[in-house]
Motif scaffolding. Structure first.
Motif, PDB file in Angstrom:
ATOM      1  N   UNK A 241       0.809  -1.204   0.000  1.00 27.94           N
ATOM      2  CA  UNK A 241       0.000   0.000   0.000  1.00 27.94           C
ATOM      3  C   UNK A 241       0.852   1.267   0.000  1.00 27.94           C
ATOM      4  N   UNK A 242       2.115   1.161   0.471  1.00 25.08           N
ATOM      5  CA  UNK A 242       2.996   2.322   0.441  1.00 25.08           C
ATOM      6  C   UNK A 242       3.410   2.693  -0.989  1.00 25.08           C
ATOM      7  N   UNK A 243       3.279   1.746  -1.904  1.00 26.75           N
ATOM      8  CA  UNK A 243       3.616   2.054  -3.295  1.00 26.75           C
ATOM      9  C   UNK A 243       2.675   3.110  -3.875  1.00 26.75           C
ATOM     10  N   UNK A 244       1.427   3.102  -3.397  1.00 31.68           N
ATOM     11  CA  UNK A 244       0.486   4.110  -3.870  1.00 31.68           C
ATOM     12  C   UNK A 244       0.948   5.518  -3.495  1.00 31.68           C
ATOM     13  N   UNK A 245       1.575   5.649  -2.334  1.00 31.45           N
ATOM     14  CA  UNK A 245       2.087   6.945  -1.912  1.00 31.45           C
ATOM     15  C   UNK A 245       3.149   7.449  -2.885  1.00 31.45           C
ATOM     16  N   UNK A 246       4.028   6.553  -3.320  1.00 29.84           N
ATOM     17  CA  UNK A 246       5.044   6.941  -4.298  1.00 29.84           C
ATOM     18  C   UNK A 246       4.424   7.416  -5.597  1.00 29.84           C
ATOM     19  N   UNK A 247       3.345   6.774  -6.012  1.00 32.69           N
ATOM     20  CA  UNK A 247       2.651   7.185  -7.224  1.00 32.69           C
ATOM     21  C   UNK A 247       2.090   8.586  -7.092  1.00 32.69           C
ATOM     22  N   UNK A 248       1.481   8.859  -5.945  1.00 30.74           N
ATOM     23  CA  UNK A 248       0.887  10.174  -5.719  1.00 30.74           C
ATOM     24  C   UNK A 248       1.945  11.281  -5.774  1.00 30.74           C
ATOM     25  N   UNK A 249       3.102  11.013  -5.172  1.00 31.27           N
ATOM     26  CA  UNK A 249       4.199  11.977  -5.220  1.00 31.27           C
ATOM     27  C   UNK A 249       4.647  12.197  -6.665  1.00 31.27           C
ATOM     28  N   UNK A 250       4.697  11.115  -7.436  1.00 31.21           N
ATOM     29  CA  UNK A 250       5.091  11.228  -8.842  1.00 31.21           C
ATOM     30  C   UNK A 250       4.175  12.134  -9.631  1.00 31.21           C
ATOM     31  N   UNK A 251       2.885  12.003  -9.431  1.00 31.38           N
ATOM     32  CA  UNK A 251       1.942  12.867 -10.143  1.00 31.38           C
ATOM     33  C   UNK A 251       2.101  14.325  -9.723  1.00 31.38           C
ATOM     34  N   UNK A 252       2.397  14.561  -8.454  1.00 29.86           N
ATOM     35  CA  UNK A 252       2.592  15.933  -7.976  1.00 29.86           C
ATOM     36  C   UNK A 252       3.812  16.568  -8.642  1.00 29.86           C
ATOM     37  N   UNK A 253       4.910  15.826  -8.716  1.00 29.49           N
ATOM     38  CA  UNK A 253       6.119  16.340  -9.364  1.00 29.49           C
ATOM     39  C   UNK A 253       5.865  16.568 -10.855  1.00 29.49           C
ATOM     40  N   UNK A 254       5.145  15.658 -11.471  1.00 29.59           N
ATOM     41  CA  UNK A 254       4.801  15.806 -12.889  1.00 29.59           C
ATOM     42  C   UNK A 254       4.025  17.096 -13.112  1.00 29.59           C
ATOM     43  N   UNK A 255       3.085  17.402 -12.231  1.00 31.16           N
ATOM     44  CA  UNK A 255       2.289  18.629 -12.355  1.00 31.16           C
ATOM     45  C   UNK A 255       3.170  19.869 -12.269  1.00 31.16           C
ATOM     46  N   UNK A 256       4.141  19.849 -11.364  1.00 26.97           N
ATOM     47  CA  UNK A 256       5.050  20.989 -11.217  1.00 26.97           C
ATOM     48  C   UNK A 256       5.864  21.204 -12.495  1.00 26.97           C
ATOM     49  N   UNK A 257       6.358  20.113 -13.071  1.00 24.54           N
ATOM     50  CA  UNK A 257       7.147  20.229 -14.294  1.00 24.54           C
ATOM     51  C   UNK A 257       6.306  20.747 -15.456  1.00 24.54           C
ATOM     52  N   UNK A 258       5.080  20.261 -15.581  1.00 23.78           N
ATOM     53  CA  UNK A 258       4.203  20.756 -16.647  1.00 23.78           C
ATOM     54  C   UNK A 258       3.931  22.238 -16.452  1.00 23.78           C
ATOM     55  N   UNK A 259       3.733  22.658 -15.210  1.00 25.07           N
ATOM     56  CA  UNK A 259       3.454  24.066 -14.908  1.00 25.07           C
ATOM     57  C   UNK A 259       4.625  24.964 -15.297  1.00 25.07           C
ATOM     58  N   UNK A 260       5.846  24.393 -15.317  1.00 28.78           N
ATOM     59  CA  UNK A 260       7.029  25.190 -15.644  1.00 28.78           C
ATOM     60  C   UNK A 260       7.252  25.341 -17.146  1.00 28.78           C
TER      61      UNK A 260
END
Length: 424
Positions: free
Chosen positions: A164-183
């Motif tokens: 279940x901790x793997x889902x947390x890693x996925x969520x962090x990945x999407x957050x970082x992806x959003x930041x990069x797209x915003x840049x």
């Protein structure tokens, strides 16, 4: 033109890679979550969840293509990343199977809008034709690296963490992806070749139906989905119940398929310079027919071994790469520039329509009748798709580069040109 010297592409590519690895971890974790909740019925649960995913992809992608030129694409991509991150963060909290179905529906609706939008952005920030072709290859290499490394990373992580901790890693990945797209500085979409929303929603599909080489790709989508469903849906039950493996073993077996995909991806760029896309893709179909036949042999004869399964999974990975990698180049060669979003959205929708057919076969039939009948059915579908592709895609049409400023009409038959003109 040096591809990674383009700042916006560099950031967007980074966003894609990070989100891909997050998605890969989700795929592994979702299979283990299904097994935790349903045990022997995990294949049916996972197959149903993935079927929901395909329904969303088939419905949402054309709608996204219809309205993509009316929305600010950068903010849309960021919003979709945020939605996916939030949904994935909620997956470890589920206690009932139906919770998985609801959350997967929301997650995949966002993904169905994200992917064709992302694909349509690339030619706008990488206008050079040669660089654009390399961008397509880089995107595919990223996908193949994810298919290889995500299961490996999951296997290592599962040594120290619960799934279940793997889902947390996925969520962090999407957050970082959003930041990069915003840049990035993503331009808004060009006006579509069509003005009505309905025409734009179905325009890409009409183009597929009117273009011989694209009809061939539709058939090849079925081949990919038939073989891929064996790996994606059935691995968890095959490894846990038949081979007596652990959670880590499930991840390593998925990595075997990713290894085959990666090896093919390393060879393909030079191969595509010398051999036509049609030859490469139909060869890939033949490899997948052989892979599905080997899978059926393993389960039907009872000769279930770790080595045999791993080799078969790797062969399937190779075949999938041979078909998927050249697809973007063929699409780009088949439509005018202002029709690219519709073409990619149509391929996204039609390819997942094929998975919508094969996922229930692997999941539901595999649970109720056993793996041998399910995999045999998928092998037959793979063979049928291969034959259809050979018949639908003319041998003289290799899937080359487009003529500047042209539409698809230059490679259509007379009847097809008339049909396409009416559709436009």
């Amino acid at each position: 033109m040096r591809l990674f010297s383009v700042r916006d592409y560099r950031h967007l590519f980074g966003a894609q890679v990070i989100a891909l690895f997050g998605t890969g971890l989700t795929t592994v974790a979702l299979g283990l979550l299904a097994y935790d909740l349903a045990g022997p019925r995990a294949g049916m649960v996972l197959g149903t969840a993935l079927t929901i995913k395909m329904v969303m992809y088939v419905i949402i992608a054309p709608l996204a293509a219809a309205y993509i030129d009316r929305l600010p694409r950068r903010l849309l991509l960021v919003l979709l990343d945020v939605i996916r991150g939030a949904v994935v963060l909620a997956l470890p909290l589920v206690t009932e199977v139906w919770h998985i179905y609801v959350l997967i529906g929301l997650l995949q609706a966002a993904s169905a809008a994200f992917t064709p939008t992302f694909q349509a952005v690339i030619p706008d920030i990488v206008p050079d034709e040669a660089a654009y072709t390399r961008a397509l290859s880089a995107s595919q290499v990223a996908s193949t690296m994810e298919s290889l490394l995500s299961p490996v990373l999951a296997a290592v992580a599962l040594t120290f963490l619960t799934f279940d901790r793997l889902f947390l890693g996925t969520s962090v990945g999407f957050a970082v992806s959003a930041v990069l797209v915003l840049s990035t500085r993503i331009p808004d979409a060009r006006p579509s070749a069509r003005t009505k929303a309905w025409d734009k929603a179905v325009g890409g599909i009409r183009t597929f139906l009117a273009t011989p080489r694209l009809r061939g790709i539709m058939a090849l989508n079925l081949v990919v989905a038939s073989a891929g469903s064996i790996v994606v849906v059935s691995t968890v039950n095959h490894v846990r119940d038949r081979l007596g493996g652990t959670q880590q073993d499930v991840a390593w077996m998925l990595a075997a398929s990713g290894t085959g995909t990666l090896l093919a991806a390393l060879v393909l760029p030079r191969l595509l310079d010398r051999i036509s896309a049609r030859t490469v893709m139909t060869t890939g179909a033949g490899v997948l027919v052989g892979g599905t036949a080997a899978a059926v042999t393993i389960t039907a004869t009872g000769l279930t071994t770790w080595t045999g399964t791993a080799v078969t999974w790797a062969v399937i990975g190779v075949g999938m790469a041979l078909i998927i990698t050249p697809t973007g180049k063929v699409l780009r060669a088949s439509v005018a520039r202002n029709a690219i979003p519709e073409a990619f959205a149509a391929q996204f929708s039609l390819s997942h329509l094929a998975w919508l057919i094969t996922y229930p076969v692997a999941g539901v039939l595999g649970t109720r009748a056993g793996l041998t009948p399910a995999w045999s059915t998928l092998a037959v579908l793979a063979a049928a798709g291969t034959v259809a592709a050979l018949l639908l895609w003319p041998r003289h049409d290799g899937g080359g580069t487009p003529r500047a400023g042209t539409t698809t009409a230059w490679h259509l038959s007379g009847r097809s040109r008339t049909s396409l003109a009416k559709a436009a």
